[in-house]
Design an enzyme around this catalytic site. Structure first.
Site, PDB file in Angstrom:
ATOM      1  CG  ASN A 210       0.304  -0.210   2.559  1.00  0.00           C
ATOM      2  OD1 ASN A 210      -0.004   0.597   3.061  1.00  0.00           O
ATOM      3  ND2 ASN A 210      -0.560  -1.147   3.170  1.00  0.00           N
ATOM      4  CG  ASP A 279      -6.120  -4.960   5.695  1.00  0.00           C
ATOM      5  OD1 ASP A 279      -5.832  -5.093   7.212  1.00  0.00           O
ATOM      6  OD2 ASP A 279      -7.081  -4.289   5.584  1.00  0.00           O
ATOM      7  CE  LYS A 289       8.828 -12.063 -14.736  1.00  0.00           C
ATOM      8  NZ  LYS A 289       9.287 -11.357 -15.326  1.00  0.00           N
ATOM      9  CG  PHE A 323      -2.126   5.110  13.076  1.00  0.00           C
ATOM     10  CD1 PHE A 323      -1.595   5.073  14.532  1.00  0.00           C
ATOM     11  CD2 PHE A 323      -1.889   6.571  13.044  1.00  0.00           C
ATOM     12  CE1 PHE A 323      -0.457   6.127  15.235  1.00  0.00           C
ATOM     13  CE2 PHE A 323      -1.638   7.408  13.342  1.00  0.00           C
ATOM     14  CZ  PHE A 323      -0.891   7.109  14.484  1.00  0.00           C
ATOM     15  CE  LYS A 337     -10.396   0.245  10.753  1.00  0.00           C
ATOM     16  NZ  LYS A 337      -9.650   1.321  10.084  1.00  0.00           N
ATOM     17  CE  LYS A 341      -8.747  -3.509  13.877  1.00  0.00           C
ATOM     18  NZ  LYS A 341      -7.007  -3.264  12.923  1.00  0.00           N
TER      19      LYS A 341
HETATM   20  N1  CTP Z   1      -3.803  -3.433  12.199  1.00  0.00           N
HETATM   21  C1  CTP Z   1      -2.938  -4.851  12.184  1.00  0.00           C
HETATM   22  N2  CTP Z   1      -2.868  -5.961  11.246  1.00  0.00           N
HETATM   23  C2  CTP Z   1      -3.462  -6.071  10.654  1.00  0.00           C
HETATM   24  C3  CTP Z   1      -4.508  -4.598  10.005  1.00  0.00           C
HETATM   25  C4  CTP Z   1      -4.207  -3.538  10.576  1.00  0.00           C
HETATM   26  O1  CTP Z   1      -2.551  -4.381  13.585  1.00  0.00           O
HETATM   27  N3  CTP Z   1      -3.891  -6.685   9.906  1.00  0.00           N
HETATM   28  C5  CTP Z   1      -3.474  -2.426  12.521  1.00  0.00           C
HETATM   29  C6  CTP Z   1      -3.137  -0.796  11.680  1.00  0.00           C
HETATM   30  O2  CTP Z   1      -1.936  -0.863  12.326  1.00  0.00           O
HETATM   31  C7  CTP Z   1      -3.645  -0.093  12.236  1.00  0.00           C
HETATM   32  C8  CTP Z   1      -4.750  -0.613  13.212  1.00  0.00           C
HETATM   33  O3  CTP Z   1      -4.825  -1.980  12.960  1.00  0.00           O
HETATM   34  O4  CTP Z   1      -3.555   0.740  14.366  1.00  0.00           O
HETATM   35  C9  CTP Z   1      -6.040  -0.371  11.550  1.00  0.00           C
HETATM   36  O5  CTP Z   1      -5.627  -1.092  10.586  1.00  0.00           O
HETATM   37  P1  CTP Z   1      -6.617  -0.147   9.077  1.00  0.00           P
HETATM   38  O6  CTP Z   1      -6.273  -1.386   7.550  1.00  0.00           O
HETATM   39  O7  CTP Z   1      -7.227   1.091   9.114  1.00  0.00           O
HETATM   40  O8  CTP Z   1      -8.441  -1.319   9.773  1.00  0.00           O
HETATM   41  P2  CTP Z   1      -7.871  -2.481   9.304  1.00  0.00           P
HETATM   42  O9  CTP Z   1      -9.155  -3.716  11.026  1.00  0.00           O
HETATM   43  O10 CTP Z   1      -7.169  -3.154   8.169  1.00  0.00           O
HETATM   44  O11 CTP Z   1      -9.635  -2.326   8.737  1.00  0.00           O
HETATM   45  P3  CTP Z   1     -10.379  -1.642   6.847  1.00  0.00           P
HETATM   46  O12 CTP Z   1      -9.451  -2.418   6.486  1.00  0.00           O
HETATM   47  O13 CTP Z   1     -11.821  -2.564   7.306  1.00  0.00           O
HETATM   48  O14 CTP Z   1     -10.243  -0.329   7.797  1.00  0.00           O
END
Ligand code: CTP
Length: 404
Positions: A210, A279, A289, A323, A337, A341
């Site tokens: 990302n 994610d 490859k 975050f 969240k 979490k």
């Molecule tokens: N996070 C994490 N591990 C993951 C995904 C997210 O620890 N596999 C943590 C990120 O570091 C951040 C928080 O979760 O502090 C929120 O991340 P975000 O990507 O905004 O949330 P998601 O849980 O992935 O939800 P969505 O993609 O549906 O917004």
């Protein structure tokens, strides 16, 4: 904090411009003072443009007798108005003047009139640095309680390689702020901070990732270390240098990030998860490859572990900061969240806004504390936002600690 930036006449004078910027990013106001020799290397206009201040260059200069008389106490006034004097580059000549109390230009006269904290960042040729005269001057200045930011090693402008390079401007700025505020409010805390993206391999040459640059997490790490915390920065692949005084653990994938966080969880009192963890991952990346075919193709993805949620389940009395980088519904998403979490504080930001969020130097965030009203912070450099986040983290951490 009000800082006098004394620029000496060495080739590293151009790096003092970077230092001016780094100090301002950390919230300081900067009054530049240049020696005559410094003006041979870089013009006052650069510093005036960067700091918005009139650059002081001379005791007398081109001024008329009336102007000189009118400003005859300028060095006393500047000395009174400022908290820290940093000399960078502190040349052998400047060090000798300061050490021996010579006052033959504005900067050396100001030094004698100044009663605040003094930081010296020497830069010179290796032999000059190693000369017993310079060493004796450094000893004198140290004994006077001044802070020396040691020069680094590497290729020098004179063509030699050795010790004598001006320290990294960000490191000098951190030292100035730390010494100027004397604020070590995170002493005794150990903070695990995650930053940057993760990369999930598809095959040996491709990956899913990302747009995270890691700048926000690195700024928090830098700010926390400057305020006395032990910092373990678990970083995904980014293109920025690690902050001084921070232990960096480099990782690539979400699984590696999870392992690194859990390996340091025992010692952590605060966990700040600013990383943009992918994610989804490819469970079994292709060993070679993947070749193009005419047909459509699809890749099966499986979810990565949610590191923050897993830490949330075993967090104990640690303070957990998550975050939420969103493109819409930021506050409600941050609250969701927080619950799912088990965080104590969620830092929400709208990454779709222009000039803030992923990759930018600035950020505009809203802090959502557990059970409290959201606190929007003004748009500012990530370094300033980092300190403001830490200002909110500290009372929450102290409350958790005293409740346990
Ligand atoms: N996070 C994490 N591990 C993951 C995904 C997210 O620890 N596999 C943590 C990120 O570091 C951040 C928080 O979760 O502090 C929120 O991340 P975000 O990507 O905004 O949330 P998601 O849980 O992935 O939800 P969505 O993609 O549906 O917004």
């Amino acid at each position: 904090m009000r800082v006098i930036l004394g620029v000496g006449g060495g080739i590293a004078a151009y790096k003092a411009a970077e230092l001016a910027r780094a100090l301002m990013e950390r919230g300081a106001t900067v009054q530049p003072v240049m020696t005559a020799a410094a003006r041979q290397f870089i013009t006052p206009l650069t510093f005036a443009a960067l700091t918005g201040k009139k650059v002081i260059t001379d005791l007398f200069g081109d001024r008329t007798a009336d102007e000189v008389l009118a400003s005859s106490v300028e060095h006393i006034q500047v000395a009174r108005e400022n908290d820290v004097l940093v000399a960078a580059p502190a040349t052998a000549d400047l060090l000798a003047k300061f050490a021996n109390g010579l006052a033959d230009d504005f900067l050396s006269t100001l030094y004698l009139a100044f009663t605040g904290k003094v930081v010296l960042a020497p830069a010179m040729n290796t032999q000059m640095w190693l000369h017993p005269a310079t060493a004796a001057n450094i000893e004198k200045l140290r004994a006077r309680g001044h802070h020396i930011v040691p020069p680094g090693s590497g290729p020098l402008a004179c063509g030699e390689t050795g010790v004598g390079r001006l320290a990294d401007p960000a490191r000098i700025a951190d030292d100035v702020i730390r010494i100027g505020t004397g604020k070590q409010d995170f002493a005794g805390e150990t903070i695990v901070i995650t930053a940057g993206p993760t990369q999930e391999a598809i095959d040996p040459v491709r990956f899913i990732s990302n747009r995270s640059s890691g700048k926000m997490g690195y700024a928090i790490a830098e700010a926390a270390a400057a305020r006395g915390a032990q910092v373990i920065l678990v970083s995904g692949p980014v293109k920025i240098p690690p902050p001084a005084g921070v232990k960096v653990v480099q990782v690539e994938t979400a699984l590696e990030m999870k392992d690194a966080v859990f390996a340091h969880l025992e010692e952590a009192t605060i966990v700040i998860k600013s990383a943009a963890v992918a994610d989804y991952m490819v469970e079994n990346p292709a060993p070679q490859k993947m070749k193009k075919t005419a047909a459509r193709m699809s890749i099966e993805l499986s979810p990565t572990p949610d590191i923050l949620a897993e830490v949330g389940r075993v967090k104990g009395d640690r303070l957990l900061v998550g975050f939420a980088a969103e493109t819409q519904n930021m506050i409600s998403e941050a609250k969701r969240k927080m619950e799912t979490k088990n965080c104590d504080l969620v830092v929400g930001n709208l990454v779709s806004q222009h000039g803030v969020g992923f990759g930018s130097d600035d950020n505009e965030v809203t802090l959502v504390p557990r059970g409290g009203a959201p606190v929007p912070l003004p748009r500012a450099s990530k370094r300033i936002v980092a300190d403001q986040i830490l200002d909110h983290v500290l009372p929450l951490r102290l409350a958790l600690r005293s409740a346990s």
